[in-house]
Scaffold this active site. Sequence first.
Site, PDB file in Angstrom:
ATOM      1  CE  LYS A   1      76.388   7.116  92.495  1.00  0.00           C
ATOM      2  NZ  LYS A   1      75.665   8.194  91.781  1.00  0.00           N
TER       3      LYS A   1
ATOM      4  NE  ARG B   1      69.987  10.529  85.853  1.00  0.00           N
ATOM      5  CZ  ARG B   1      71.133  10.212  86.437  1.00  0.00           C
ATOM      6  NH1 ARG B   1      71.841   9.201  85.959  1.00  0.00           N
ATOM      7  NH2 ARG B   1      71.593  10.885  87.466  1.00  0.00           N
TER       8      ARG B   1
ATOM      9  CE1 TYR C   1      85.662 -21.385  75.736  1.00  0.00           C
ATOM     10  CE2 TYR C   1      86.382 -19.776  77.359  1.00  0.00           C
ATOM     11  CZ  TYR C   1      85.818 -20.998  77.053  1.00  0.00           C
ATOM     12  OH  TYR C   1      85.409 -21.824  78.065  1.00  0.00           O
TER      13      TYR C   1
ATOM     14  CG  MET D   1      83.171 -17.486  84.411  1.00  0.00           C
ATOM     15  SD  MET D   1      81.960 -18.775  84.731  1.00  0.00           S
ATOM     16  CE  MET D   1      80.771 -18.469  83.449  1.00  0.00           C
TER      17      MET D   1
END
Length: 352
Positions: free
Chosen positions: A33, A129, A250, A298
């Site tokens: 999957k 679930r 950053y 990024m």
Amino acid sequence: MRPLNAQIRLENLRHNYRILKNIHGGKLLAVVKADAYGHGAVRCAHALADMADGFAVASVEEAVQLREHGIENPILLLGGVFEAGEYRPADHYRLWPAVCSQWQLEALLHHQWQQPVKVWLKMDSGMHRSGFFPHNYAAAYTALKQSQNIESIVKFSHFSCADEVDDAMTAMQMEAFDSGCGGLEGEESLANSAAMLRYPAARRDWGRAGIALYGACPLGHADSRLKPVMRLSTRVFGERVLQPHSPVGYGAAFYTEKSTRVGLIACGYADGYPRHAPSGTPVAIGSHRSRVIGRVSMDMMTVELDVSQEGIGSEVELWGDTVNVNEVAKAAGTIAYELLCHVKRAKFTYYE
Ligand SMILES: *Cc1c(COP(=O)(O)O)cnc(C)c1O
């Protein structure tokens, strides 16, 4: 060309399948999957097609993609269908639907099947679930059993804590499963990767191996029996020497302590590398282990270069053979599953 590379070693995938099938004993579904946990479902399924007892996916779309690429092995829909109309393609493509809820059961019994279908009937043994509660399970089983369209029923359930140190929940779920199944004939399946590695009693007729197939130990460390399938690497494309007490990146979130050579590498959070990986997260430059410093941006991030021959052009492994993906996941407060599924913008190369 941007040098971010995801090497997919299909021989390692085959090796892991063999090892896991051997450990589990019975038959083994290869869970592919989510595009084979980010590795490429079609390529991975082809690599395993001659040995896999079947595949497992999360949707009809994922299953049809495999069928359209020539995969003939059985394919299980782990969560079943999302709407009643999906039983038509499930029938046409000979998929095995899981039945996890009352509406799925009723729609399945209403469908005009062209051929008898093997069904996986899910019990909610404690994860809460999906699946039938243990006290409703026999009724669901009997309803399926009475239908002409059902070829056979596999009884199955899923563990919530098989990868955790405390084994009380898993023991409880196994007990609930066995008592809910009491007397119902047919094959059974309980074990995901963690359970097949840790709980011999969970090894029933069918195992369902996902993460361990890709070489990441679900127990959060390295398992020498498993070989990492993905190796994610890039190159240094910038270099500078910073004085002590200089901020990097950053937020000025990291300050050098000493004079430091800093390498700029082509990988960032838009490639799927976790932005939450803090300074200190391991990388490997050549065969030498180093660390991330400063925040992940990024498109790029910064690493410490501490061997003189390292610099522009040096190869950096983000995870693979020297840095285990679990180490990066742990540092970033996540799990290997998430990191592997999220890789993008990389050039994928497949090695037979
Ligand atoms: C994804 C999934 C698996 C595989 O789990 P791993 O921990 O990756 O081995 C097994 N069973 C079900 C129902 C799943 O959804």
